[in-house]
Enzyme design. Structure first.
Site, PDB file in Angstrom:
ATOM      1  N   ARG A 223       0.839  -1.191   0.000  1.00 12.91           N
ATOM      2  CA  ARG A 223       0.000   0.000   0.000  1.00 12.91           C
ATOM      3  C   ARG A 223       0.877   1.246   0.000  1.00 12.91           C
ATOM      4  O   ARG A 223       1.887   1.304   0.725  1.00 12.91           O
ATOM      5  CB  ARG A 223      -0.921   0.026   1.218  1.00 12.91           C
ATOM      6  CG  ARG A 223      -2.066  -0.978   1.178  1.00 12.91           C
ATOM      7  CD  ARG A 223      -3.062  -0.700   0.043  1.00 12.91           C
ATOM      8  NE  ARG A 223      -4.198  -1.594   0.064  1.00 12.91           N
ATOM      9  CZ  ARG A 223      -4.324  -2.682  -0.704  1.00 12.91           C
ATOM     10  NH1 ARG A 223      -3.370  -3.018  -1.550  1.00 12.91           N
ATOM     11  NH2 ARG A 223      -5.422  -3.414  -0.636  1.00 12.91           N
ATOM     12  N   HIS A 271      -0.815  -0.470  -9.877  1.00  6.01           N
ATOM     13  CA  HIS A 271      -1.438  -1.429  -8.948  1.00  6.01           C
ATOM     14  C   HIS A 271      -1.819  -2.728  -9.676  1.00  6.01           C
ATOM     15  O   HIS A 271      -3.002  -3.113  -9.717  1.00  6.01           O
ATOM     16  CB  HIS A 271      -2.676  -0.804  -8.282  1.00  6.01           C
ATOM     17  CG  HIS A 271      -3.067  -1.491  -6.998  1.00  6.01           C
ATOM     18  ND1 HIS A 271      -3.444  -0.797  -5.870  1.00  6.01           N
ATOM     19  CD2 HIS A 271      -3.147  -2.803  -6.665  1.00  6.01           C
ATOM     20  CE1 HIS A 271      -3.745  -1.663  -4.907  1.00  6.01           C
ATOM     21  NE2 HIS A 271      -3.571  -2.887  -5.374  1.00  6.01           N
TER      22      HIS A 271
HETATM   23  P1  NDP Z   1      -1.111 -11.228   5.414  1.00  9.84           P
HETATM   24  O1  NDP Z   1      -2.084 -10.739   6.436  1.00  9.84           O
HETATM   25  O2  NDP Z   1      -1.102 -12.672   5.096  1.00  9.84           O
HETATM   26  O3  NDP Z   1       0.363 -10.823   5.859  1.00  9.84           O
HETATM   27  C1  NDP Z   1       0.654  -9.613   6.470  1.00  9.84           C
HETATM   28  C2  NDP Z   1       2.040  -9.683   7.082  1.00  9.84           C
HETATM   29  O4  NDP Z   1       2.358  -8.401   7.624  1.00  9.84           O
HETATM   30  C3  NDP Z   1       2.126 -10.690   8.229  1.00  9.84           C
HETATM   31  O5  NDP Z   1       3.365 -11.342   8.215  1.00  9.84           O
HETATM   32  C4  NDP Z   1       2.026  -9.796   9.481  1.00  9.84           C
HETATM   33  O6  NDP Z   1       2.670 -10.296  10.621  1.00  9.84           O
HETATM   34  C5  NDP Z   1       2.771  -8.564   8.984  1.00  9.84           C
HETATM   35  N1  NDP Z   1       2.393  -7.394   9.777  1.00  9.84           N
HETATM   36  C6  NDP Z   1       1.185  -6.804   9.908  1.00  9.84           C
HETATM   37  N2  NDP Z   1       1.241  -5.765  10.772  1.00  9.84           N
HETATM   38  C7  NDP Z   1       2.526  -5.707  11.201  1.00  9.84           C
HETATM   39  C8  NDP Z   1       3.208  -4.870  12.106  1.00  9.84           C
HETATM   40  N3  NDP Z   1       2.580  -3.873  12.770  1.00  9.84           N
HETATM   41  N4  NDP Z   1       4.506  -5.102  12.337  1.00  9.84           N
HETATM   42  C9  NDP Z   1       5.152  -6.114  11.700  1.00  9.84           C
HETATM   43  N5  NDP Z   1       4.553  -6.950  10.811  1.00  9.84           N
HETATM   44  C10 NDP Z   1       3.247  -6.749  10.577  1.00  9.84           C
HETATM   45  O7  NDP Z   1      -1.368 -10.363   4.098  1.00  9.84           O
HETATM   46  P2  NDP Z   1      -1.023 -10.751   2.588  1.00  9.84           P
HETATM   47  O8  NDP Z   1       0.355 -11.267   2.553  1.00  9.84           O
HETATM   48  O9  NDP Z   1      -2.101 -11.557   1.999  1.00  9.84           O
HETATM   49  O10 NDP Z   1      -1.107  -9.313   1.902  1.00  9.84           O
HETATM   50  C11 NDP Z   1      -0.283  -8.254   2.329  1.00  9.84           C
HETATM   51  C12 NDP Z   1      -0.759  -6.949   1.722  1.00  9.84           C
HETATM   52  O11 NDP Z   1      -0.461  -6.913   0.333  1.00  9.84           O
HETATM   53  C13 NDP Z   1      -2.267  -6.713   1.761  1.00  9.84           C
HETATM   54  O12 NDP Z   1      -2.670  -6.225   3.016  1.00  9.84           O
HETATM   55  C14 NDP Z   1      -2.462  -5.689   0.673  1.00  9.84           C
HETATM   56  O13 NDP Z   1      -2.338  -4.393   1.202  1.00  9.84           O
HETATM   57  C15 NDP Z   1      -1.297  -5.945  -0.276  1.00  9.84           C
HETATM   58  N6  NDP Z   1      -1.717  -6.447  -1.588  1.00  9.84           N
HETATM   59  C16 NDP Z   1      -1.347  -5.751  -2.697  1.00  9.84           C
HETATM   60  C17 NDP Z   1      -1.688  -6.205  -3.941  1.00  9.84           C
HETATM   61  C18 NDP Z   1      -1.256  -5.476  -5.154  1.00  9.84           C
HETATM   62  O14 NDP Z   1      -1.686  -5.797  -6.267  1.00  9.84           O
HETATM   63  N7  NDP Z   1      -0.370  -4.524  -5.065  1.00  9.84           N
HETATM   64  C19 NDP Z   1      -2.463  -7.433  -4.117  1.00  9.84           C
HETATM   65  C20 NDP Z   1      -2.790  -8.088  -2.887  1.00  9.84           C
HETATM   66  C21 NDP Z   1      -2.425  -7.601  -1.666  1.00  9.84           C
HETATM   67  P3  NDP Z   1       2.194 -11.663  11.311  1.00  9.84           P
HETATM   68  O15 NDP Z   1       2.594 -12.756  10.332  1.00  9.84           O
HETATM   69  O16 NDP Z   1       2.954 -11.723  12.563  1.00  9.84           O
HETATM   70  O17 NDP Z   1       0.714 -11.577  11.471  1.00  9.84           O
HETATM   71  C1  OXD Z   2      -5.756  -6.456  -2.641  1.00  8.38           C
HETATM   72  C2  OXD Z   2      -5.272  -5.655  -3.777  1.00  8.38           C
HETATM   73  O1  OXD Z   2      -5.642  -6.019  -1.495  1.00  8.38           O
HETATM   74  O2  OXD Z   2      -5.580  -6.021  -4.922  1.00  8.38           O
HETATM   75  O3  OXD Z   2      -6.256  -7.565  -2.895  1.00  8.38           O
HETATM   76  O4  OXD Z   2      -4.564  -4.669  -3.571  1.00  8.38           O
END
Ligand code: NDP
Ligand code: OXD
Length: 308
Positions: A223, A271
């Site tokens: 993001r 994106h």
């Molecule tokens: P997940 O929820 O599976 O993973 C999130 C990770 O971030 C976890 O490892 C979590 O830690 C870590 N995290 C969250 N908050 C913190 C914090 N405060 N400090 C340290 N680590 C933190 O999400 P996804 O992997 O499925 O997706 C990640 C992001 O990717 C989505 O939220 C979205 O914004 C973005 N995205 C972008 C896309 C694009 O096209 N550009 C497409 C899809 C998603 P823990 O493992 O300990 O919970």
């Molecule tokens: C998602 C994205 O969060 O597409 O799935 O960014």
């Protein structure tokens, strides 16, 4: 069973078609709808807050994406209503491809060779030492893990940072804000795959990005609001950072006047690092609804206290 469907996105018709195919005998309505208060499940992307407030007896709300920052005011949802996000659903492979491309492009200096070609300059650059080319992944969730797995065969030292402690073969892991500065020191390519939450908003400011060694490279695919744009631009202008590949932005579409568009060290895409796949996503949601109807647990339920 009654389903409510809403998307602020562009391809509403194909979503609705896929939802109808997955639930042939179920009443499906769009929003605004007279029966919103009786819907059992809602499938939404960027819903207005009034929609969420009108869901009086909904059992679960399915977010048509991985990031739930698109759902306004999580705290306004009743505690007993599950908010469920997409888990992979075809996005992990895409994310792995995108990030591997960006890392290899940087490691093999393709941008520098493109510039040499522009100048008709025949010069072989010294190979970078792979053992010193550490890739750091912020976020080791569904997508961060897929990226680490895809990068592993290339042999870069890998490290990842998450909120809770993780064990991951071949990846040095660290946890929490107290370990973040040490994590960043020594990272040559920083890949951002954190969700946008109150904890991560503006995380990558000048101070944090300055912890990276001079000449480090940033790949942001989660993001835009995790980054303080002016701080990143300042570090690129000062040669502290070598460049950035950016797929996500604080304001999308990226405004035409934004400096990222024409910065010589920024590569950007609109994106698309991992687009949401309609069929895969609806299939995942349908399977989860069937499990809930059968009284079985599901994964991907958002933890309200952490915002992801
Ligand atoms: P997940 O929820 O599976 O993973 C999130 C990770 O971030 C976890 O490892 C979590 O830690 C870590 N995290 C969250 N908050 C913190 C914090 N405060 N400090 C340290 N680590 C933190 O999400 P996804 O992997 O499925 O997706 C990640 C992001 O990717 C989505 O939220 C979205 O914004 C973005 N995205 C972008 C896309 C694009 O096209 N550009 C497409 C899809 C998603 P823990 O493992 O300990 O919970
Ligand atoms: C998602 C994205 O969060 O597409 O799935 O960014």
């Amino acid at each position: 069973m009654r389903l409510l469907f809403y998307t602020a996105g562009e391809n509403a018709a194909s979503w609705l078609e896929a939802v109808r195919r997955a639930f042939p005998d179920v009443r499906i309505d769009g929003w605004p709808s007279t029966f919103a208060s009786e819907a059992d499940y809602a499938l939404v992307w960027q819903p207005p807050v009034e929609l969420l407030r009108s869901l009086a007896r909904v059992k679960a709300i399915f977010n048509l994406g991985a990031g739930v920052d698109s759902v306004p005011d999580l705290s306004a949802l009743p505690r007993n209503v599950r908010l469920v996000r997409l888990e992979d659903a075809g996005m992990a492979d895409q994310m792995a491809e995108y990030v591997c491309h960006a890392v290899l492009r940087r490691y093999r200096e393709f941008d520098a060779y493109a510039e040499q070609q522009r100048l008709a300059e025949w010069r072989q650059r010294p190979r970078l030492r792979k053992s010193k080319f550490t890739v750091g992944i912020l976020g080791l969730g569904v997508l961060g893990t897929a990226v680490a797995t895809a990068l592993a065969p290339f042999g870069f030292p890998l490290r990842a940072w998450s909120r809770t402690q993780k064990l991951s073969a071949g990846v040095e892991t660290s946890t929490g804000f107290s370990e973040l500065d040490d994590f960043l020191a020594g990272v040559r390519v920083l890949v951002c795959l954190l969700p946008l939450t109150s904890q991560t908003q503006g995380l990558l400011d000048r101070a944090r990005l300055s912890r990276l060694p001079r000449g480090a490279y940033l790949v942001n695919v989660s993001r835009g609001a995790l980054i303080v744009d002016d701080d990143l631009l300042g570090l690129l202008d000062d040669d502290q950072l070598a460049g950035a590949t950016l797929d996500v932005f604080r304001d999308e579409p990226l405004p035409p006047e934004h400096r990222f568009w024409h910065h010589p060290r920024v590569t950007l895409t609109p994106h698309v690092s991992a687009v949401t796949l309609v069929e895969e996503s609806v299939a995942q949601i349908a399977a989860k609804i069937h499990r809930l109807e059968a009284g079985l647990p599901i994964t991907g339920v958002v933890g309200r206290e952490h915002g992801y």
